[in-house]
Design a protein around this motif. Structure first.
Motif, PDB file in Angstrom:
ATOM      1  N   ILE A   1       0.827  -1.201   0.000  1.00 61.32           N
ATOM      2  CA  ILE A   1       0.000   0.000   0.000  1.00 61.32           C
ATOM      3  C   ILE A   1       0.867   1.259   0.000  1.00 61.32           C
ATOM      4  O   ILE A   1       0.527   2.270  -0.594  1.00 61.32           O
ATOM      5  N   GLY A   2       1.998   1.171   0.681  1.00 55.42           N
ATOM      6  CA  GLY A   2       2.928   2.283   0.669  1.00 55.42           C
ATOM      7  C   GLY A   2       2.521   3.451   1.548  1.00 55.42           C
ATOM      8  O   GLY A   2       2.810   4.615   1.236  1.00 55.42           O
ATOM      9  N   LEU A   3       1.865   3.147   2.679  1.00 60.93           N
ATOM     10  CA  LEU A   3       1.523   4.213   3.615  1.00 60.93           C
ATOM     11  C   LEU A   3       2.790   4.827   4.221  1.00 60.93           C
ATOM     12  O   LEU A   3       3.836   4.153   4.290  1.00 60.93           O
ATOM     13  N   PRO A   4       2.747   6.061   4.665  1.00 60.70           N
ATOM     14  CA  PRO A   4       3.937   6.705   5.264  1.00 60.70           C
ATOM     15  C   PRO A   4       4.445   5.900   6.465  1.00 60.70           C
ATOM     16  O   PRO A   4       3.652   5.504   7.335  1.00 60.70           O
ATOM     17  N   VAL A   5       5.736   5.678   6.508  1.00 58.33           N
ATOM     18  CA  VAL A   5       6.312   4.921   7.618  1.00 58.33           C
ATOM     19  C   VAL A   5       6.361   5.797   8.861  1.00 58.33           C
ATOM     20  O   VAL A   5       6.417   7.035   8.784  1.00 58.33           O
TER      21      VAL A   5
END
Length: 316
Positions: free
Chosen positions: A307-311
């Protein structure tokens, strides 16, 4: 079945032909312990996702999985060769190919070595040298450190010997990055601390098997309460360790890690308190739940990365 019928079936299985060939192929497949390999692959793919925080190259995933499968199958086959004597004494392992003479010892040894060499060649040619070297190192560690040095000598065998089962995540990470960085080591640790509760729960159920074979698994040399206490301690450390991945992931992974951890700890506590109270317990149910728990954690890693959500990032 008559004696004549039994004799005819035995001859059919030991002579060339469709029946004998199928039996031999099935024997070699069983040597690879496909259910164990399947569990290793479940952890390799998420490690590759996390390494790039995106979908990895499908071809790279394919080559890494094939090479990793060959390496794991090599280690498993060679382990069967070295453990054939104790496999004969354990009800849980009496159906393995070498015990049933479905595969010869020489054939199993050659099969294992060839798979090991092939895994190195494939990974080196299609992935990178680091992944290939790590795969071979895993095979050697499993055979020489776990099987030959630790397994029959110490109840800590699965603690330190289990490190071989942690390597697929490191290999998956190395396949994508050509390095070994801290998230790979954290994932290594998750599986490292997961292995004792997973294995000791199984060994509690099959304690007599291990005792008969002379393998000093913890449930053989310690009281059930001591084993349940150790399972509980390692379970808490394992769940806490999964949270070390938070700086490299998002709130999504964190949520699943916490919920799955609470779910598993509930059953680990239930086992401990049941043993402590002298009630009948089902350690095998914890063994099966440990597989589910590990799958949830690593699937969460893969989904979070895809999904690539902010880490969440490092706090410093």
């Amino acid at each position: 079945m008559t004696l004549a019928g039994t004799t005819q079936r035995s001859r059919a299985e030991s002579t060339p032909g469709p029946i004998g060939l199928r039996r031999r192929i099935a024997g070699y497949l069983a040597l690879a312990k496909p259910r164990v390999v399947e569990l290793l692959l479940v952890t390799t793919i998420p490690a590759m996702f996390l390494a790039g925080r995106e979908f990895p190259d499908p071809l790279l995933v394919l080559f890494t999985l094939v090479g990793g499968t060959m390496a794991a199958s090599s280690a498993n086959a060679l382990n069967c060769v070295l453990d054939a004597d104790i496999d004969k004494k354990m009800n849980r392992t009496r159906r393995r190919p070498l015990v049933r003479d479905a595969v010869s010892v020489r054939g199993a040894a050659v099969f294992g070595v060839v798979l090991g060499v092939a895994s190195f060649v494939l990974l080196y040619a299609t992935v990178n040298l680091l992944a290939a070297v790590l795969a071979v190192a895993t095979i050697l560690f499993y055979i020489f450190v776990y099987t030959l040095l630790l397994k029959r000598r110490t109840p800590q065998n699965v603690v330190w010997g289990g490190a071989a089962g942690c390597m697929p995540v490191v290999i998956g990470w190395a396949a994508v990055t050509d390095t070994v960085e801290w998230p790979a080591l954290v994932m290594f640790g998750v599986i490292f601390f997961w292995t004792p509760p997973h294995t000791w729960a199984l060994a509690m159920r099959y304690r007599e098997d291990y005792e008969r074979a002379g393998v000093p698994m913890l449930p053989v040399v310690a009281t059930p309460l001591a084993v349940a206490r150790q399972i509980l301690v390692y379970s808490w450390v394992m769940v806490a360790w999964t949270l070390l991945l938070l700086p490299a992931t998002s709130w999504l992974y964190g949520t699943f890690a916490v919920l799955a951890g609470a779910w598993f700890l509930f059953y680990a506590h239930r086992l401990y308190h049941g043993v402590r109270a002298g009630r009948p317990t089902k350690p095998l149910s914890l063994f099966h739940r440990s597989n589910t728990y590990l799958m949830i954690v690593f699937v969460a890693i893969a989904v979070d990365s895809a999904i690539g959500l902010p880490v969440l990032g490092l706090p410093f």
